[in-house]
Design a protein around this motif. Structure first.
Motif, PDB file in Angstrom:
ATOM      1  N   LYS A   1     -11.180 -13.490 -34.140  1.00 40.68           N
ATOM      2  CA  LYS A   1     -10.553 -13.421 -35.467  1.00 40.68           C
ATOM      3  C   LYS A   1      -9.121 -12.900 -35.369  1.00 40.68           C
ATOM      4  O   LYS A   1      -8.226 -13.387 -36.055  1.00 40.68           O
ATOM      5  CB  LYS A   1     -11.376 -12.520 -36.396  1.00 40.68           C
ATOM      6  CG  LYS A   1     -12.667 -13.138 -36.871  1.00 40.68           C
ATOM      7  CD  LYS A   1     -13.379 -12.137 -37.777  1.00 40.68           C
ATOM      8  CE  LYS A   1     -14.681 -12.669 -38.317  1.00 40.68           C
ATOM      9  NZ  LYS A   1     -15.358 -11.677 -39.170  1.00 40.68           N
ATOM     10  N   LEU A   2      -8.918 -11.883 -34.518  1.00 41.84           N
ATOM     11  CA  LEU A   2      -7.559 -11.355 -34.328  1.00 41.84           C
ATOM     12  C   LEU A   2      -6.635 -12.439 -33.778  1.00 41.84           C
ATOM     13  O   LEU A   2      -5.502 -12.591 -34.233  1.00 41.84           O
ATOM     14  CB  LEU A   2      -7.570 -10.159 -33.371  1.00 41.84           C
ATOM     15  CG  LEU A   2      -8.059  -8.831 -33.910  1.00 41.84           C
ATOM     16  CD1 LEU A   2      -8.113  -7.787 -32.787  1.00 41.84           C
ATOM     17  CD2 LEU A   2      -7.166  -8.329 -35.028  1.00 41.84           C
ATOM     18  N   LEU A   3      -7.121 -13.191 -32.788  1.00 42.13           N
ATOM     19  CA  LEU A   3      -6.303 -14.254 -32.189  1.00 42.13           C
ATOM     20  C   LEU A   3      -5.955 -15.319 -33.222  1.00 42.13           C
ATOM     21  O   LEU A   3      -4.831 -15.828 -33.239  1.00 42.13           O
ATOM     22  CB  LEU A   3      -7.033 -14.885 -30.995  1.00 42.13           C
ATOM     23  CG  LEU A   3      -7.178 -13.992 -29.765  1.00 42.13           C
ATOM     24  CD1 LEU A   3      -8.122 -14.634 -28.751  1.00 42.13           C
ATOM     25  CD2 LEU A   3      -5.835 -13.701 -29.129  1.00 42.13           C
TER      26      LEU A   3
ATOM     27  N   SER B   1      -5.352 -14.867 -36.247  1.00 43.25           N
ATOM     28  CA  SER B   1      -4.338 -14.350 -37.171  1.00 43.25           C
ATOM     29  C   SER B   1      -2.913 -14.527 -36.643  1.00 43.25           C
ATOM     30  O   SER B   1      -1.949 -14.380 -37.380  1.00 43.25           O
ATOM     31  CB  SER B   1      -4.606 -12.869 -37.479  1.00 43.25           C
ATOM     32  OG  SER B   1      -4.300 -12.068 -36.341  1.00 43.25           O
ATOM     33  N   VAL B   2      -2.774 -14.868 -35.374  1.00 43.50           N
ATOM     34  CA  VAL B   2      -1.452 -15.058 -34.771  1.00 43.50           C
ATOM     35  C   VAL B   2      -0.959 -16.473 -35.054  1.00 43.50           C
ATOM     36  O   VAL B   2      -1.678 -17.446 -34.828  1.00 43.50           O
ATOM     37  CB  VAL B   2      -1.504 -14.823 -33.238  1.00 43.50           C
ATOM     38  CG1 VAL B   2      -0.161 -15.101 -32.595  1.00 43.50           C
ATOM     39  CG2 VAL B   2      -1.965 -13.414 -32.938  1.00 43.50           C
ATOM     40  N   SER B   3       0.268 -16.585 -35.542  1.00 37.35           N
ATOM     41  CA  SER B   3       0.858 -17.888 -35.820  1.00 37.35           C
ATOM     42  C   SER B   3       0.952 -18.704 -34.528  1.00 37.35           C
ATOM     43  O   SER B   3       1.412 -18.215 -33.506  1.00 37.35           O
ATOM     44  CB  SER B   3       2.251 -17.681 -36.417  1.00 37.35           C
ATOM     45  OG  SER B   3       2.915 -18.907 -36.547  1.00 37.35           O
ATOM     46  N   GLY B   4       0.486 -19.952 -34.575  1.00 34.87           N
ATOM     47  CA  GLY B   4       0.543 -20.812 -33.398  1.00 34.87           C
ATOM     48  C   GLY B   4      -0.735 -20.814 -32.574  1.00 34.87           C
ATOM     49  O   GLY B   4      -0.860 -21.558 -31.616  1.00 34.87           O
ATOM     50  N   ILE B   5      -1.701 -19.957 -32.951  1.00 40.93           N
ATOM     51  CA  ILE B   5      -2.984 -19.938 -32.226  1.00 40.93           C
ATOM     52  C   ILE B   5      -4.063 -20.435 -33.174  1.00 40.93           C
ATOM     53  O   ILE B   5      -4.359 -19.804 -34.186  1.00 40.93           O
ATOM     54  CB  ILE B   5      -3.333 -18.518 -31.740  1.00 40.93           C
ATOM     55  CG1 ILE B   5      -2.263 -18.027 -30.823  1.00 40.93           C
ATOM     56  CG2 ILE B   5      -4.724 -18.495 -31.117  1.00 40.93           C
ATOM     57  CD1 ILE B   5      -2.651 -17.528 -29.502  1.00 40.93           C
ATOM     58  N   GLY B   6      -4.627 -21.570 -32.816  1.00 41.93           N
ATOM     59  CA  GLY B   6      -5.727 -22.125 -33.597  1.00 41.93           C
ATOM     60  C   GLY B   6      -7.043 -21.788 -32.938  1.00 41.93           C
ATOM     61  O   GLY B   6      -7.101 -21.119 -31.903  1.00 41.93           O
ATOM     62  N   ALA B   7      -8.111 -22.296 -33.530  1.00 43.38           N
ATOM     63  CA  ALA B   7      -9.451 -21.998 -33.029  1.00 43.38           C
ATOM     64  C   ALA B   7      -9.665 -22.509 -31.605  1.00 43.38           C
ATOM     65  O   ALA B   7     -10.272 -21.820 -30.787  1.00 43.38           O
ATOM     66  CB  ALA B   7     -10.491 -22.594 -33.959  1.00 43.38           C
ATOM     67  N   SER B   8      -9.126 -23.683 -31.286  1.00 38.79           N
ATOM     68  CA  SER B   8      -9.372 -24.219 -29.936  1.00 38.79           C
ATOM     69  C   SER B   8      -8.636 -23.405 -28.874  1.00 38.79           C
ATOM     70  O   SER B   8      -9.172 -23.159 -27.796  1.00 38.79           O
ATOM     71  CB  SER B   8      -8.978 -25.694 -29.852  1.00 38.79           C
ATOM     72  OG  SER B   8      -7.603 -25.860 -30.083  1.00 38.79           O
TER      73      SER B   8
ATOM     74  N   GLN C   1     -10.533  -8.210 -20.734  1.00 40.81           N
ATOM     75  CA  GLN C   1      -9.276  -8.554 -20.066  1.00 40.81           C
ATOM     76  C   GLN C   1      -8.199  -8.910 -21.086  1.00 40.81           C
ATOM     77  O   GLN C   1      -7.042  -8.533 -20.920  1.00 40.81           O
ATOM     78  CB  GLN C   1      -9.482  -9.736 -19.111  1.00 40.81           C
ATOM     79  CG  GLN C   1     -10.295  -9.407 -17.882  1.00 40.81           C
ATOM     80  CD  GLN C   1     -10.593 -10.656 -17.062  1.00 40.81           C
ATOM     81  OE1 GLN C   1     -11.047 -11.669 -17.589  1.00 40.81           O
ATOM     82  NE2 GLN C   1     -10.339 -10.585 -15.756  1.00 40.81           N
ATOM     83  N   ILE C   2      -8.581  -9.620 -22.141  1.00 37.94           N
ATOM     84  CA  ILE C   2      -7.614  -9.995 -23.176  1.00 37.94           C
ATOM     85  C   ILE C   2      -7.104  -8.753 -23.896  1.00 37.94           C
ATOM     86  O   ILE C   2      -5.900  -8.582 -24.072  1.00 37.94           O
ATOM     87  CB  ILE C   2      -8.224 -11.006 -24.176  1.00 37.94           C
ATOM     88  CG1 ILE C   2      -8.474 -12.335 -23.472  1.00 37.94           C
ATOM     89  CG2 ILE C   2      -7.300 -11.209 -25.380  1.00 37.94           C
ATOM     90  CD1 ILE C   2      -9.213 -13.363 -24.299  1.00 37.94           C
TER      91      ILE C   2
ATOM     92  N   GLY D   1      -0.735  -3.331 -31.777  1.00 38.45           N
ATOM     93  CA  GLY D   1      -1.109  -2.202 -32.633  1.00 38.45           C
ATOM     94  C   GLY D   1      -2.549  -2.289 -33.105  1.00 38.45           C
ATOM     95  O   GLY D   1      -3.290  -1.299 -33.105  1.00 38.45           O
ATOM     96  N   LYS D   2      -2.971  -3.494 -33.492  1.00 36.05           N
ATOM     97  CA  LYS D   2      -4.341  -3.690 -33.988  1.00 36.05           C
ATOM     98  C   LYS D   2      -5.361  -3.444 -32.886  1.00 36.05           C
ATOM     99  O   LYS D   2      -6.395  -2.835 -33.115  1.00 36.05           O
ATOM    100  CB  LYS D   2      -4.506  -5.117 -34.529  1.00 36.05           C
ATOM    101  CG  LYS D   2      -3.712  -5.388 -35.779  1.00 36.05           C
ATOM    102  CD  LYS D   2      -3.844  -6.835 -36.213  1.00 36.05           C
ATOM    103  CE  LYS D   2      -2.957  -7.134 -37.397  1.00 36.05           C
ATOM    104  NZ  LYS D   2      -2.933  -8.550 -37.758  1.00 36.05           N
TER     105      LYS D   2
END
Length: 193
Positions: free
Chosen positions: A72-74, A76-83, A96-97, A129-130
């Motif tokens: 869900k956090l990923l 929220s980042v512009s340019g990152i879709g579900a795939s 690791q992420i 930060g999150k």
């Protein structure tokens, strides 16, 4: 909307599963990390995220709640879709992420297929930060051990060791004693290479 699914595992592949819940089969997209954690039994429970678009409703499933939160956090980042988020969770495990984001490790995030340098930087900028708040990570010790790790790897490369082999050994040393000095990491690595 759909928080989790619990039922009989009908079909399973590295990218998707079908779960029968009371006679209804749910097609759920999964990461390789989740695939590796699927139990051997027929009965499973997955935490889910439902993505609703104009032309589709897509379910993503995770064995661990923490993996769903990172997903869900990923998103929220512009340019990152579900795939791309799913590819990230398939390439690296969630820990690791979060460590890469918390320590500002652009190289690790950029090593994932489909992630360029600008996107990697945006992920770190938007989520650092999150992630630190969510997982109560100590930013200072993370960046310190990461710097020591990088310096030790550079030194080993200069000494003529192959980077891939060095990385495995150094990662193990840093995991066992996170507050190690550069000298200690190098000495231990030389014993194991």
């Amino acid at each position: 909307m759909i928080a989790h699914l619990q039922g009989k595992l009908v079909e399973k592949s590295p990218t998707q599963v079908v779960i029968d819940c009371g006679g209804v089969g749910y097609h759920v997209n999964i990461s390789l990390h989740t695939y590796s954690l699927l139990p051997a039994t027929d009965f499973i429970k997955l935490f889910t995220h439902l993505q609703i678009k104009e032309d589709s409703h897509t379910l993503f499933g995770f064995v661990e709640k923490s993996e769903r939160e990172i997903f869900k956090l990923l998103l929220s980042v512009s340019g990152i879709g579900a795939s791309i988020a799913r590819t990230m969770l398939s390439s690296l495990d969630p820990k690791q992420i979060t460590n890469a984001i918390a320590s500002g490790d652009v190289t690790t995030i950029q090593s994932i297929k489909g992630i360029g340098s600008k996107t990697a930087q945006r992920v770190i900028l938007d989520l650092k930060g999150k992630v630190l708040k969510l997982y109560d990570l100590d930013e200072v010790s993370m960046s310190q051990s990461n710097t020591n790790r990088d310096e030790a790897l550079s030194a080993l490369e200069v000494l003529g060791f192959v980077r891939k082999a060095s990385e495995r050994v150094v990662e193990k040393i840093v995991k066992e004693s996170p507050d190690s000095s550069v000298e200690y990491i190098i000495k231990q690595a030389l014993k194991n290479l």
